[in-house]
Write a protein that holds these residues in place. Structure first.
Motif, PDB file in Angstrom:
ATOM      1  N   TYR A 192       0.813  -1.215   0.000  1.00 21.94           N
ATOM      2  CA  TYR A 192       0.000   0.000   0.000  1.00 21.94           C
ATOM      3  C   TYR A 192       0.848   1.269   0.000  1.00 21.94           C
ATOM      4  O   TYR A 192       0.313   2.362  -0.154  1.00 21.94           O
ATOM      5  CB  TYR A 192      -0.981   0.017   1.179  1.00 21.94           C
ATOM      6  CG  TYR A 192      -0.371  -0.110   2.558  1.00 21.94           C
ATOM      7  CD1 TYR A 192       0.154   0.997   3.214  1.00 21.94           C
ATOM      8  CD2 TYR A 192      -0.354  -1.329   3.237  1.00 21.94           C
ATOM      9  CE1 TYR A 192       0.689   0.892   4.480  1.00 21.94           C
ATOM     10  CE2 TYR A 192       0.169  -1.446   4.509  1.00 21.94           C
ATOM     11  CZ  TYR A 192       0.693  -0.334   5.127  1.00 21.94           C
ATOM     12  OH  TYR A 192       1.224  -0.450   6.385  1.00 21.94           O
ATOM     13  N   ASN A 193       2.151   1.128   0.175  1.00 14.97           N
ATOM     14  CA  ASN A 193       3.022   2.303   0.054  1.00 14.97           C
ATOM     15  C   ASN A 193       3.803   2.226  -1.256  1.00 14.97           C
ATOM     16  O   ASN A 193       3.789   1.202  -1.949  1.00 14.97           O
ATOM     17  CB  ASN A 193       3.970   2.402   1.241  1.00 14.97           C
ATOM     18  CG  ASN A 193       4.976   1.256   1.262  1.00 14.97           C
ATOM     19  OD1 ASN A 193       4.677   0.139   0.849  1.00 14.97           O
ATOM     20  ND2 ASN A 193       6.179   1.506   1.743  1.00 14.97           N
ATOM     21  N   GLU A 194       4.469   3.292  -1.607  1.00 12.51           N
ATOM     22  CA  GLU A 194       5.253   3.323  -2.835  1.00 12.51           C
ATOM     23  C   GLU A 194       6.626   2.717  -2.589  1.00 12.51           C
ATOM     24  O   GLU A 194       7.262   2.994  -1.568  1.00 12.51           O
ATOM     25  CB  GLU A 194       5.402   4.765  -3.332  1.00 12.51           C
ATOM     26  CG  GLU A 194       4.085   5.408  -3.730  1.00 12.51           C
ATOM     27  CD  GLU A 194       4.233   6.881  -4.093  1.00 12.51           C
ATOM     28  OE1 GLU A 194       5.383   7.372  -4.122  1.00 12.51           O
ATOM     29  OE2 GLU A 194       3.207   7.535  -4.333  1.00 12.51           O
ATOM     30  N   ASP A 195       7.081   1.870  -3.523  1.00 12.76           N
ATOM     31  CA  ASP A 195       8.435   1.343  -3.397  1.00 12.76           C
ATOM     32  C   ASP A 195       9.433   2.436  -3.780  1.00 12.76           C
ATOM     33  O   ASP A 195       9.051   3.543  -4.179  1.00 12.76           O
ATOM     34  CB  ASP A 195       8.615   0.065  -4.219  1.00 12.76           C
ATOM     35  CG  ASP A 195       8.589   0.293  -5.731  1.00 12.76           C
ATOM     36  OD1 ASP A 195       8.771   1.444  -6.170  1.00 12.76           O
ATOM     37  OD2 ASP A 195       8.385  -0.690  -6.479  1.00 12.76           O
ATOM     38  N   ILE A 196      10.712   2.139  -3.690  1.00 15.65           N
ATOM     39  CA  ILE A 196      11.698   3.217  -3.869  1.00 15.65           C
ATOM     40  C   ILE A 196      11.751   3.712  -5.314  1.00 15.65           C
ATOM     41  O   ILE A 196      12.121   4.864  -5.555  1.00 15.65           O
ATOM     42  CB  ILE A 196      13.101   2.791  -3.392  1.00 15.65           C
ATOM     43  CG1 ILE A 196      13.669   1.669  -4.251  1.00 15.65           C
ATOM     44  CG2 ILE A 196      13.086   2.387  -1.938  1.00 15.65           C
ATOM     45  CD1 ILE A 196      15.157   1.483  -4.055  1.00 15.65           C
ATOM     46  N   PHE A 197      11.399   2.861  -6.269  1.00 12.96           N
ATOM     47  CA  PHE A 197      11.390   3.313  -7.661  1.00 12.96           C
ATOM     48  C   PHE A 197      10.224   4.274  -7.896  1.00 12.96           C
ATOM     49  O   PHE A 197      10.371   5.304  -8.553  1.00 12.96           O
ATOM     50  CB  PHE A 197      11.296   2.120  -8.608  1.00 12.96           C
ATOM     51  CG  PHE A 197      12.461   1.179  -8.512  1.00 12.96           C
ATOM     52  CD1 PHE A 197      13.629   1.425  -9.209  1.00 12.96           C
ATOM     53  CD2 PHE A 197      12.405   0.052  -7.702  1.00 12.96           C
ATOM     54  CE1 PHE A 197      14.715   0.569  -9.112  1.00 12.96           C
ATOM     55  CE2 PHE A 197      13.478  -0.817  -7.599  1.00 12.96           C
ATOM     56  CZ  PHE A 197      14.646  -0.554  -8.301  1.00 12.96           C
ATOM     57  N   GLN A 198       9.078   3.944  -7.356  1.00 12.08           N
ATOM     58  CA  GLN A 198       7.921   4.831  -7.471  1.00 12.08           C
ATOM     59  C   GLN A 198       8.156   6.136  -6.717  1.00 12.08           C
ATOM     60  O   GLN A 198       7.789   7.215  -7.197  1.00 12.08           O
ATOM     61  CB  GLN A 198       6.678   4.133  -6.911  1.00 12.08           C
ATOM     62  CG  GLN A 198       6.246   2.903  -7.690  1.00 12.08           C
ATOM     63  CD  GLN A 198       5.205   2.094  -6.934  1.00 12.08           C
ATOM     64  OE1 GLN A 198       5.320   1.872  -5.729  1.00 12.08           O
ATOM     65  NE2 GLN A 198       4.177   1.654  -7.636  1.00 12.08           N
ATOM     66  N   PHE A 199       8.772   6.042  -5.550  1.00 10.30           N
ATOM     67  CA  PHE A 199       8.901   7.204  -4.662  1.00 10.30           C
ATOM     68  C   PHE A 199      10.103   8.078  -5.017  1.00 10.30           C
ATOM     69  O   PHE A 199       9.960   9.278  -5.262  1.00 10.30           O
ATOM     70  CB  PHE A 199       8.995   6.726  -3.215  1.00 10.30           C
ATOM     71  CG  PHE A 199       8.956   7.828  -2.200  1.00 10.30           C
ATOM     72  CD1 PHE A 199       7.763   8.458  -1.898  1.00 10.30           C
ATOM     73  CD2 PHE A 199      10.105   8.238  -1.544  1.00 10.30           C
ATOM     74  CE1 PHE A 199       7.714   9.488  -0.957  1.00 10.30           C
ATOM     75  CE2 PHE A 199      10.069   9.260  -0.604  1.00 10.30           C
ATOM     76  CZ  PHE A 199       8.863   9.890  -0.309  1.00 10.30           C
ATOM     77  N   ASN A 200      11.287   7.492  -5.065  1.00 10.30           N
ATOM     78  CA  ASN A 200      12.486   8.298  -5.290  1.00 10.30           C
ATOM     79  C   ASN A 200      12.534   8.905  -6.687  1.00 10.30           C
ATOM     80  O   ASN A 200      13.161   9.954  -6.895  1.00 10.30           O
ATOM     81  CB  ASN A 200      13.748   7.458  -5.064  1.00 10.30           C
ATOM     82  CG  ASN A 200      14.039   7.255  -3.590  1.00 10.30           C
ATOM     83  OD1 ASN A 200      13.357   7.800  -2.730  1.00 10.30           O
ATOM     84  ND2 ASN A 200      15.046   6.456  -3.286  1.00 10.30           N
TER      85      ASN A 200
END
Length: 751
Positions: A192-200
């Motif tokens: 339900y949270n963004e992984d590091i590729f989605q987020f960073n």
């Protein structure tokens, strides 16, 4: 289906024609053949892996859950934990209590390998079981095996501490156990949270989670061959099947991979249900992601070393092939490093790893490249494409390659470490130690490209020119992956303690005896953001009634105000809920199914958009939103008088003593034109021209058009902007702020 078959066959034919051409016609002479053979070996292995991948995605299963029988099974739910925060555990345990399954058949247990008193108290508060043991032997597998000695259910569910099950979890999975040879039912691990590729990389949900290819596509394909991999969580087991193999496998740090394979070798049927029935937290930093994947890779090698799929009795030929494919996959990072190095050998050292012409490459390689790219995107239902696979592989290749080589040749012991979840960071951090290999390869690639361009500009024969062009294209392709990997190394701060979910629910706010209607913009475990059509003053503490799937009541506190394209928004933090209301709220937050589009690449999620979004949003410093009062965008003309700090106190006293006289006198002084950008209860932002100097602490008098009152404030910041100054102002008191808000609303001065 016919289009799918034609695409797969066309791509397979193009791929193996290319491999045949590579073997027969492209190998160089002399010592260069050593490097060329190494590259060719990697390509052949990749072609074999791709062929098996095509076989998997050709016809994945799409199971529909059987109905539950009249006589239900008893079920034990095991939540395995070691050092995860209690707040994360509480969500998972509360969600387990929300499971739609008769309570007399359901027992929930927290299996705590951390032996923590606060976890025991949590279990006591929630009225669920608590298990611990004196040692941590065999890590998670040992923890689960210890639980087996205390539970008696016919079925058992394994959940990681952060995996929050949906109410229908058991209703959708338990029915498969009507078939007596079913050992376990695996559902996808979703996040339900963004992984590091989605987020960073600022991609948000425009790209799926990096794990979705395996969790949603590959697992469904493996199911057709009874080769589903037990993923360690979100699974339901038949207790008698687990007992038949002596419990969860030990002697490897990936007990899940080994346990599933051993059950299949016993002749049991395993099932993959491609529905999101539990969601958890994806790893939230690059170091944690790499540690997780290194553990998985080394654990897979340990498992194959102990239980070789080619030798273990009971597996079918296809099961053996698929498990060996999983084993070989972890060496693909080494292949990626070779692919990155190959063109640089030619551009910098003149060592050809490919002896061909441009026309030969376009005739044999290009059809394979185009068709495989189309297959990847179409036949995975847009879960992945070539560009994102290139990014993922490049980002993780150096660290994983080294760890896999260490495990292969040294068998160095690996301490078990739980992947950190729910970690927040308040500042940007560059993980230079993790991207040093990428920086080195980037520098060498730039050097190679410069040398290649220099050779082209010098003028040379056609064959050399074509060879340079081929390797330049190859190096630029690799360079894009390297640059994105370095961008990934800049860790954005995660300012929020809990995840927010976009939900549009009707909400009623009770403030100072008045009811105000609005809608939610997003909701979280401890608060929400609401949208109001008009900037209505709100008391700091208020009551909310929210109409979602259920009706919820909260006491809350205003934590910030801000503008919204459709009006005005307010951030509200909830006061702690009692246990009953907390369980209902967890069901509201996590009980709904995610949108199907969140598992697909969205339009424009390509290399160009990655760079545009990244450089548009990247900041070295991030400041939390802490605006405490309503802010109204006005953009209205005004008159401004700057007051030296030494006279501000006298002005305040004059205004307090005789406000009408003060207004009249000040309006008679020379005031200069300005513009108010926005206004709040605490202050405003001004743009003023013809200002020689302005500094924090100075006073400001503001006259609004058609309004008699003069507003006094202090400068908190002043930034030159061309020939103007952008000035932030705090009103001298809250009365001034309320006066200006009332004036603006009553006179409709907002543009």
């Amino acid at each position: 289906m016919m289009i799918r078959v034609l695409l797969l066959l066309s791509s397979l034919i193009a791929m193996w024609v290319y491999i045949g051409w590579r073997i027969l016609y492209t190998l160089p002479n002399g010592y260069a053949i050593i490097f060329a053979m190494l590259l060719l070996l990697v390509e052949v292995i990749e072609a074999i892996q791709s062929t098996i991948f095509y076989l998997i995605i050709f016809d994945p299963t799409d199971r529909q859950p059987p109905s539950l029988p009249d006589q239900l099974w008893t079920v034990d739910v095991l939540i395995a934990t070691y050092n995860e925060p209690v707040e994360i555990l509480k969500k998972t345990a509360a969600a387990c209590k929300n499971l739609d399954y008769p309570s007399e058949f359901l027992h929930i247990w927290i299996c705590d390998d951390g032996r923590r008193e606060e976890v025991r108290l949590l279990a006591e508060e929630l009225e669920i079981g608590y298990l611990t043991r004196p040692s941590n032997e065999h890590a998670k597998a040992g923890n689960l095996n210890h639980a087996l000695t205390h539970i008696k259910g016919e079925l058992l569910v394994t959940l990681d501490a952060d995996m929050i099950p949906k109410p229908e979890f058991l209703k959708r999975t338990a029915g498969f156990f009507k078939f007596h040879r079913v050992a376990f039912v695996q559902t996808p691990q979703s996040f339900y949270n963004e992984d590091i590729f989605q987020f960073n990389l600022f991609q948000n949900r425009s790209i799926p989670n990096e794990q979705d290819l395996f969790m949603r596509v590959i697992q469904a394909g493996r199911d057709r061959f009874n080769a589903v991999i037990y993923a360690g969580s979100n699974a339901v087991f038949r207790r008698s099947a687990i007992d038949s193999i002596g419990g969860f496998a030990t002697g490897t740090i990936t007990e899940d991979f080994a346990t599933g394979m051993l059950l299949q070798a016993k002749g049991y049927r395993t099932v993959f249900l491609n529905e999101v029935l539990a969601e958890g937290l994806a790893t939230e930093s690059l170091p944690d992601l790499l540690k997780q994947r290194i553990r998985w890779g080394r654990g897979t090698i340990q498992t194959v070393r102990k239980w070789n799929p080619l030798c273990i009795e009971g597996l079918s030929l296809m099961q053996r092939i698929l498990y060996m494919t999983s084993f070989v996959y972890w060496y693909s990072g080494i292949g990626k490093m070779i692919f990155i190095s190959a063109p640089l050998l030619f551009l910098i050292f003149g060592i050809p790893v490919l002896n061909t012409t441009l026309s030969g490459l376009l005739g044999f390689w290009l059809p394979h490249f185009i068709l495989s790219g189309i297959v990847f995107r179409v036949c995975t239902n847009k879960v992945r494409d070539r560009f994102w696979s290139h990014v993922y592989d490049t980002a993780m290749a150096p660290a994983i390659s080294w760890a896999i080589l260490v495990e292969t040749f040294t068998r160095k012991p690996i301490p078990f470490r739980v992947t950190p979840k729910g970690v927040t960071a308040g500042q940007t951090k560059f993980h230079k130690e993790l991207v040093i290999p990428h920086l080195v390869f980037l520098a060498i690639s730039v050097l190679g490209i410069i040398i290649g361009l220099f050779i082209l500009l010098q003028g040379t024969d056609q064959q050399v020119k074509e060879s340079v062009l081929i390797n330049l294209f190859w190096s630029v392709y690799n360079l894009i992956g390297l640059v994105v990997s370095i961008m990934l190394g800049w860790e954005r701060p995660r300012m929020r303690n809990t995840e927010r979910f976009e939900r549009s629910y009707k909400i009623v706010v009770e403030t100072e005896g008045v009811e105000i209607s609005g809608t939610t913009i997003n909701i979280s475990e401890d608060g929400c953001r609401i949208l109001l059509n008009h900037p209505i003053p709100l008391s700091k503490s208020l009551k909310l009634i929210m109409y979602g799937q259920e009706t919820h009541e909260f006491q809350g506190t205003i934590v910030h105000f801000d503008l919204h394209p459709e009006g005005f928004q307010a951030g509200i933090q909830f006061e702690p809920l009692n246990l009953r209301d907390y369980q209902r709220w967890i069901r509201e937050l996590y009980g709904t199914q995610p949108e199907k589009t969140s598992f697909q690449l969205q339009r424009g999620s390509n290399s160009i958009s990655v760079f545009l979004e990244y450089f548009k949003h990247f900041q070295f410093l991030y400041r939390p939103k802490n605006r405490k009062s309503q802010r109204i965008k006005t953009n209205i003309d005004c008159q401004v008088q700057l007051l030296p700090a030494v006279t501000l106190l006298a002005v305040e006293e004059a205004a307090a003593a005789n406000f009408d006289s003060f207004n009249r006198d000040l309006r008679m002084t020379a005031m200069r034109p300005g513009e108010i950008h926005d206004v709040s209860l605490q202050g405003c932002q001004l743009r003023v021209g013809n200002v020689r100097t302005c500094k924090p602490g100075d006073g400001v008098a503001v006259a609004l058009p058609h309004i008699y009152q003069i507003l006094i404030g202090r400068v908190v910041y002043a930034q030159p902007s061309g020939k103007e100054f952008l000035i932030g102002v705090n009103w001298i008191d809250e009365i001034t702020g309320r006066r200006v808000m009332e004036v603006l609303m009553s006179n409709n001065l907002r543009r």
